[in-house]
Design a protein around this motif. Structure first.
Motif, PDB file in Angstrom:
ATOM      1  N   GLN A  69       0.667  -1.225  -0.149  1.00 10.31           N
ATOM      2  CA  GLN A  69       0.112  -0.035   0.016  1.00 10.31           C
ATOM      3  C   GLN A  69       0.807   1.359  -0.051  1.00 10.31           C
ATOM      4  N   VAL A  70       0.573   2.337  -0.961  1.00  6.60           N
ATOM      5  CA  VAL A  70       1.337   3.401  -1.073  1.00  6.60           C
ATOM      6  C   VAL A  70       0.069   4.613  -0.872  1.00  6.60           C
ATOM      7  N   ASP A  71       0.707   5.727  -0.039  1.00  2.00           N
ATOM      8  CA  ASP A  71      -0.433   6.678   0.086  1.00  2.00           C
ATOM      9  C   ASP A  71       0.350   7.874  -0.887  1.00  2.00           C
ATOM     10  N   TYR A  72      -0.502   8.521  -1.509  1.00  2.00           N
ATOM     11  CA  TYR A  72       0.000   9.931  -2.539  1.00  2.00           C
ATOM     12  C   TYR A  72      -0.156  11.060  -1.790  1.00  2.00           C
ATOM     13  N   ARG A  74      -0.813  14.886  -1.312  1.00  3.33           N
ATOM     14  CA  ARG A  74      -0.667  15.914  -2.340  1.00  3.33           C
ATOM     15  C   ARG A  74       0.589  16.808  -2.216  1.00  3.33           C
ATOM     16  N   ALA A  78       5.619  10.048  -2.266  1.00  2.00           N
ATOM     17  CA  ALA A  78       4.607   9.042  -2.137  1.00  2.00           C
ATOM     18  C   ALA A  78       5.121   8.423  -0.786  1.00  2.00           C
ATOM     19  N   VAL A  79       4.070   7.910   0.313  1.00  2.00           N
ATOM     20  CA  VAL A  79       4.755   7.132   1.332  1.00  2.00           C
ATOM     21  C   VAL A  79       4.248   5.524   1.440  1.00  2.00           C
ATOM     22  N   ILE A  80       5.171   4.867   1.498  1.00  2.00           N
ATOM     23  CA  ILE A  80       4.777   3.193   1.593  1.00  2.00           C
ATOM     24  C   ILE A  80       4.373   3.129   2.944  1.00  2.00           C
ATOM     25  N   LYS A  81       3.061   2.674   2.974  1.00  2.00           N
ATOM     26  CA  LYS A  81       2.426   2.423   4.171  1.00  2.00           C
ATOM     27  C   LYS A  81       2.280   0.961   4.782  1.00  2.00           C
TER      28      LYS A  81
END
Lengths: 212, 212
Positions: A69-72, A74, A78-81
């Motif tokens: 799972q990766v958060d983008y 704004r 990008a943060v790998i969660k």
């Protein structure tokens, strides 16, 4: 050599501490001056030395990670969660030295009398086998951390002892066997572990089948 | 070729979808039968073919990730809870082919008339330069996704156009320049992209300095 592991000594290993283990480890890596460098740090240092002086181009591969799972957020990175460590299908280090393909794995043990073969897994053995078939040079670098002794063991030798285990023999290589059939790597300052000096001298026989 | 990007077409790209992008991509990878394979999938497939038949040992390196926080739930695998993508300091692919060290990067563009050099970064150019100095073979594989044309461009040629940019010239290589100075890789079934056939034929000249 207990001072190498401040986390284990200073704190009770609570869940919270475990979560921060990586952060703490990162800070430790910055103190290059003490003797508490890991084998990996010594090798990265050595490879940087080789690269600087155009001696060889050898890099450690990144740790294989299965990203789930990766958060983008704004306008920021990008943060790998959620991600998991994957088993490597190859060795950690490879590169080129005077046109020769170099491939190796580096491991250390606290054990004083033998090196457990559990440090390697079947995929890595298979990988090194195919490398030798392609006329690359494959070996392992083994460190006995209690005595700080480091050895280069050519792949065919490792393979011999691996097969002994597969055929029901002992699950480790004795230190005597390593001393007799491996090549000691002296610890220096620049470079710290000049393993290519051994590769250079022995290229002609590093891939030779090993018979005990 | 829009059917290659079902996520972008089927959904509004909400934040929630972006979080799941990796998961969806994973599922897509399982449909090997359609033509929607990415260049990376084609190359992994090709490298698996080479490995299977003892033709070469070439692997893609794992994506470099900076791990910041890891959870260690009791009795289950460590979970990476915070990590970031890092810029690679080398190329993505390397290995050994008949004793020759092979090193390359693969990139695709939707652009139809030129290949933007922004697809590479300075570290990678420097890395390939040192590889060639060590008598390894370095090149890039370039894919024009709209026409599905794929070319192998030897590193010295890429380096020539890179220097043109550094010296104030255009920030891309024109398609004509690639057609004239690169080597087309036909798309097949087994293997999908037989780039080693080109390497084999041209080893003697792949590292030659390029003059336009």
């Amino acid at each position: 050599m207990n001072f190498k592991y401040p986390n284990g000594k200073r704190y009770e290993p609570t869940e919270r501490d475990k979560q921060h283990r990586i952060k703490s480890t990162k800070n430790k890596n910055h103190s290059y001056s003490n003797r508490g460098m890991t084998l990996e740090e010594d090798l990265n240092d050595t490879n940087a030395y080789y690269l600087d002086r155009n001696i060889a181009v050898i890099h450690k591969k990144p740790t294989p990670v299965q990203i789930v799972q990766v958060d983008y957020p704004r306008r920021s990175a990008a943060v790998i969660k959620e991600a998991y460590f994957k088993q490597a299908s190859t060795t950690d280090y490879n590169g080129v030295f005077k046109g020769i393909y170099i491939d190796f794995e580096a491991k250390e043990t606290k054990n004083q009398t033998s090196f457990p073969l559990a440090n390697f897994h079947t995929h890595q053995i298979e990988h090194m086998k195919t490398v030798v078939q392609q006329n690359g040079i494959a070996f392992v670098i083994l460190r006995f951390s209690s005595s700080e002794e480091i050895f280069l063991l050519p792949f065919p030798t490792l393979h011999y002892y691996w097969n002994r285990m597969v055929n029901g023999g002992r699950k480790s290589i004795t230190k005597d066997e390593i001393v007799n059939n491996g090549f000691p790597i002296p610890v220096g300052l620049q470079p710290r572990l000049d393993y290519l000096k051994i590769v250079e001298k022995l290229t002609f026989k590093l891939n030779e089948p090993f018979i005990d």
